[in-house]
Enzyme design. Structure first.
Site, mmCIF file in Angstrom:
data_model
loop_
_atom_site.group_PDB
_atom_site.id
_atom_site.type_symbol
_atom_site.label_atom_id
_atom_site.label_comp_id
_atom_site.label_asym_id
_atom_site.label_seq_id
_atom_site.Cartn_x
_atom_site.Cartn_y
_atom_site.Cartn_z
ATOM 1 N N PRO A 274 -7.428 -7.204 -1.568
ATOM 2 C CG PRO A 274 -5.386 -6.493 -2.428
ATOM 3 C CD PRO A 274 -6.573 -7.341 -2.759
ATOM 4 C CG ASN A 275 -5.286 -3.064 1.850
ATOM 5 O OD1 ASN A 275 -4.756 -3.360 2.917
ATOM 6 N ND2 ASN A 275 -4.595 -2.918 0.732
ATOM 7 N NE ARG B 57 -7.862 0.922 1.646
ATOM 8 C CZ ARG B 57 -8.015 0.360 0.453
ATOM 9 N NH1 ARG B 57 -8.999 -0.501 0.231
ATOM 10 N NH2 ARG B 57 -7.190 0.650 -0.518
ATOM 11 C CE1 TYR C 244 -11.383 2.693 -2.176
ATOM 12 C CE2 TYR C 244 -9.957 3.238 -0.319
ATOM 13 C CZ TYR C 244 -10.121 2.938 -1.654
ATOM 14 O OH TYR C 244 -9.026 2.874 -2.484
ATOM 15 C CG ASN D 106 -13.385 -3.907 -5.159
ATOM 16 O OD1 ASN D 106 -12.309 -3.744 -5.729
ATOM 17 N ND2 ASN D 106 -13.944 -2.974 -4.406
ATOM 18 C CB ALA E 120 -4.130 -2.667 -4.756
ATOM 19 C CG ASP F 26 -3.595 -15.020 -17.561
ATOM 20 O OD1 ASP F 26 -4.057 -14.137 -18.321
ATOM 21 O OD2 ASP F 26 -2.395 -15.359 -17.570
ATOM 22 C CD GLU G 173 -12.748 -4.091 -13.197
ATOM 23 O OE1 GLU G 173 -12.899 -4.472 -14.390
ATOM 24 O OE2 GLU G 173 -11.857 -3.304 -12.850
ATOM 25 C CG HIS H 228 -13.075 -0.638 -9.058
ATOM 26 N ND1 HIS H 228 -12.052 -1.327 -8.464
ATOM 27 C CD2 HIS H 228 -13.111 -1.038 -10.349
ATOM 28 C CE1 HIS H 228 -11.480 -2.112 -9.358
ATOM 29 N NE2 HIS H 228 -12.104 -1.959 -10.517
ATOM 30 C CB SER I 176 -13.151 5.067 -5.216
ATOM 31 O OG SER I 176 -12.152 4.209 -5.754
ATOM 32 N NE ARG J 70 -8.972 6.933 -5.281
ATOM 33 C CZ ARG J 70 -8.764 5.848 -4.524
ATOM 34 N NH1 ARG J 70 -9.490 4.764 -4.721
ATOM 35 N NH2 ARG J 70 -7.846 5.879 -3.586
HETATM 36 C C1 DQA Z 1 -10.812 -0.024 -5.187
HETATM 37 C C2 DQA Z 1 -9.946 0.937 -5.999
HETATM 38 C C3 DQA Z 1 -8.508 0.462 -6.053
HETATM 39 O O1 DQA Z 1 -7.716 1.358 -6.823
HETATM 40 C C4 DQA Z 1 -7.931 0.387 -4.652
HETATM 41 O O2 DQA Z 1 -6.623 -0.129 -4.679
HETATM 42 C C5 DQA Z 1 -8.796 -0.370 -3.707
HETATM 43 C C6 DQA Z 1 -10.248 -0.258 -3.798
HETATM 44 C C7 DQA Z 1 -12.249 0.526 -4.986
HETATM 45 O O3 DQA Z 1 -13.112 -0.262 -4.586
HETATM 46 O O4 DQA Z 1 -12.503 1.715 -5.201
HETATM 47 O O5 DQA Z 1 -8.291 -1.026 -2.787
HETATM 48 O O6 DQA Z 1 -10.919 -1.255 -5.877
#
Ligand code: DQA
Length: 139
Positions: A5-6, A13, A18, A69, A72, A82, A93, A95, A97, A102
Protein backbone atom coordinates in the site's frame (compact mmCIF):
# COMPACT_ATOMS: atom_id res chain seq x y z
CA UNK A 1 8.04 -8.00 -7.58
CA UNK A 2 5.20 -7.20 -5.23
CA UNK A 3 4.63 -3.77 -3.70
CA UNK A 4 2.16 -2.95 -0.96
CA UNK A 5 0.00 0.00 0.00
CA UNK A 6 0.87 3.60 -0.87
CA UNK A 7 3.92 2.63 -2.92
CA UNK A 8 1.97 3.74 -6.02
CA UNK A 9 2.64 7.23 -4.63
CA UNK A 10 6.44 6.89 -4.73
CA UNK A 11 8.03 10.09 -5.97
CA UNK A 12 5.36 12.32 -4.43
CA UNK A 13 4.87 10.71 -1.00
CA UNK A 14 7.33 12.02 1.61
CA UNK A 15 10.28 12.30 -0.83
CA UNK A 16 12.58 13.20 2.08
CA UNK A 17 12.01 9.62 3.31
CA UNK A 18 11.18 7.61 0.18
CA UNK A 19 13.05 9.59 -2.50
CA UNK A 20 11.97 11.06 -5.83
CA UNK A 21 12.06 7.89 -7.90
CA UNK A 22 8.64 6.63 -9.00
CA UNK A 23 7.51 3.02 -8.96
CA UNK A 24 7.39 3.14 -12.78
CA UNK A 25 11.07 4.22 -12.80
CA UNK A 26 11.97 1.34 -10.47
CA UNK A 27 10.07 -1.18 -12.60
CA UNK A 28 11.75 0.01 -15.80
CA UNK A 29 15.20 -0.29 -14.19
CA UNK A 30 14.46 -3.77 -12.87
CA UNK A 31 12.99 -4.96 -16.16
CA UNK A 32 16.25 -3.96 -17.91
CA UNK A 33 18.40 -5.49 -15.16
CA UNK A 34 16.39 -8.74 -15.24
CA UNK A 35 16.72 -9.00 -19.03
CA UNK A 36 20.52 -8.72 -18.69
CA UNK A 37 20.47 -11.45 -16.05
CA UNK A 38 18.29 -13.68 -18.23
CA UNK A 39 15.15 -13.44 -16.10
CA UNK A 40 11.65 -12.25 -16.91
CA UNK A 41 9.98 -10.24 -14.18
CA UNK A 42 6.37 -9.44 -13.42
CA UNK A 43 5.30 -6.50 -11.30
CA UNK A 44 2.29 -5.73 -9.17
CA UNK A 45 1.33 -3.11 -6.61
CA UNK A 46 -1.82 -3.07 -4.55
CA UNK A 47 -3.28 -1.15 -1.66
CA UNK A 48 -5.31 -4.24 -0.70
CA UNK A 49 -3.97 -7.04 1.49
CA UNK A 50 -6.00 -9.78 -0.25
CA UNK A 51 -4.61 -8.80 -3.67
CA UNK A 52 -1.07 -9.12 -2.31
CA UNK A 53 -1.90 -12.58 -0.95
CA UNK A 54 -3.35 -13.60 -4.33
CA UNK A 55 -0.15 -12.41 -6.03
CA UNK A 56 2.03 -14.43 -3.62
CA UNK A 57 -0.12 -17.52 -4.20
CA UNK A 58 0.18 -17.05 -7.98
CA UNK A 59 3.97 -16.69 -7.68
CA UNK A 60 4.12 -20.00 -5.84
CA UNK A 61 3.79 -21.91 -9.12
CA UNK A 62 4.75 -19.22 -11.67
CA UNK A 63 7.93 -17.68 -10.24
CA UNK A 64 11.44 -18.60 -9.12
CA UNK A 65 11.49 -16.00 -6.35
CA UNK A 66 9.78 -12.98 -4.87
CA UNK A 67 10.96 -9.42 -4.21
CA UNK A 68 8.45 -7.79 -1.89
CA UNK A 69 8.03 -4.44 -0.23
CA UNK A 70 4.92 -5.06 1.87
CA UNK A 71 4.95 -1.41 3.03
CA UNK A 72 2.77 -0.87 6.11
CA UNK A 73 1.52 -4.49 6.01
CA UNK A 74 5.07 -5.46 7.00
CA UNK A 75 4.21 -4.43 10.53
CA UNK A 76 0.69 -5.89 10.76
CA UNK A 77 0.09 -8.84 8.47
CA UNK A 78 0.13 -12.41 9.72
CA UNK A 79 -1.73 -13.25 6.48
CA UNK A 80 1.21 -12.11 4.32
CA UNK A 81 3.59 -14.03 6.57
CA UNK A 82 1.51 -17.18 6.06
CA UNK A 83 1.20 -16.68 2.30
CA UNK A 84 4.99 -16.33 1.96
CA UNK A 85 5.51 -19.40 4.11
CA UNK A 86 3.23 -21.41 1.79
CA UNK A 87 4.97 -20.08 -1.33
CA UNK A 88 8.20 -21.92 -0.44
CA UNK A 89 10.26 -19.57 -2.64
CA UNK A 90 13.30 -17.39 -1.96
CA UNK A 91 12.01 -14.03 -0.76
CA UNK A 92 13.81 -10.69 -0.57
CA UNK A 93 12.07 -8.14 1.68
CA UNK A 94 12.84 -4.58 0.59
CA UNK A 95 12.23 -1.27 2.37
CA UNK A 96 13.27 2.01 0.82
CA UNK A 97 13.77 3.59 4.23
CA UNK A 98 15.76 2.24 7.15
CA UNK A 99 12.74 1.17 9.20
CA UNK A 100 14.96 0.61 12.26
CA UNK A 101 15.82 4.31 12.39
CA UNK A 102 12.15 5.27 12.37
CA UNK A 103 9.16 4.94 14.73
CA UNK A 104 9.19 1.88 17.02
CA UNK A 105 6.07 0.46 15.33
CA UNK A 106 8.14 0.02 12.16
CA UNK A 107 10.83 -2.03 13.91
CA UNK A 108 8.91 -5.29 13.88
CA UNK A 109 8.34 -7.20 10.65
CA UNK A 110 5.96 -10.14 10.25
CA UNK A 111 7.67 -10.74 6.91
CA UNK A 112 11.34 -11.08 7.91
CA UNK A 113 10.99 -14.61 9.38
CA UNK A 114 9.96 -15.73 5.88
CA UNK A 115 12.63 -13.71 4.04
CA UNK A 116 15.86 -15.12 2.67
CA UNK A 117 17.30 -11.58 2.78
CA UNK A 118 16.18 -8.16 4.02
CA UNK A 119 17.32 -4.83 2.52
CA UNK A 120 16.35 -1.57 4.23
CA UNK A 121 17.53 2.00 3.83
CA UNK A 122 19.12 1.76 0.38
CA UNK A 123 16.28 3.69 -1.27
CA UNK A 124 15.22 2.66 -4.77
CA UNK A 125 18.60 0.97 -5.17
CA UNK A 126 17.41 -1.63 -2.67
CA UNK A 127 15.28 -3.24 -5.38
CA UNK A 128 18.31 -3.53 -7.71
CA UNK A 129 20.34 -5.08 -4.90
CA UNK A 130 17.47 -7.48 -4.23
CA UNK A 131 17.38 -8.62 -7.86
CA UNK A 132 21.16 -9.00 -8.05
CA UNK A 133 21.07 -11.09 -4.88
CA UNK A 134 18.14 -13.21 -6.04
CA UNK A 135 19.68 -13.95 -9.45
CA UNK A 136 22.92 -15.11 -7.82
CA UNK A 137 21.05 -17.04 -5.15
CA UNK A 138 19.06 -18.86 -7.86
CA UNK A 139 22.24 -19.48 -9.84
C1 DQA B 1 8.33 1.02 3.77
C2 DQA B 1 8.43 1.23 5.28
C3 DQA B 1 7.09 1.00 5.95
O1 DQA B 1 7.20 1.19 7.35
C4 DQA B 1 6.07 1.98 5.41
O2 DQA B 1 4.80 1.73 5.96
C5 DQA B 1 6.01 2.01 3.92
C6 DQA B 1 7.24 1.88 3.15
C7 DQA B 1 9.65 1.40 3.04
O3 DQA B 1 9.79 1.03 1.87
O4 DQA B 1 10.51 2.07 3.62
O5 DQA B 1 4.95 2.24 3.34
O6 DQA B 1 8.08 -0.35 3.50
Amino acid sequence: MINGPNLNLLGVRKPEIYGHTTLADIEAALRAQAAKLGYKMSFMQSNHEGDLIDAIQAARTASAGIIINPAAYTHTSVALHDALESAELPVVEVHLSNVHKREPFRHHSYISPQATAVIAGAGAQGYELALAFLARHLG
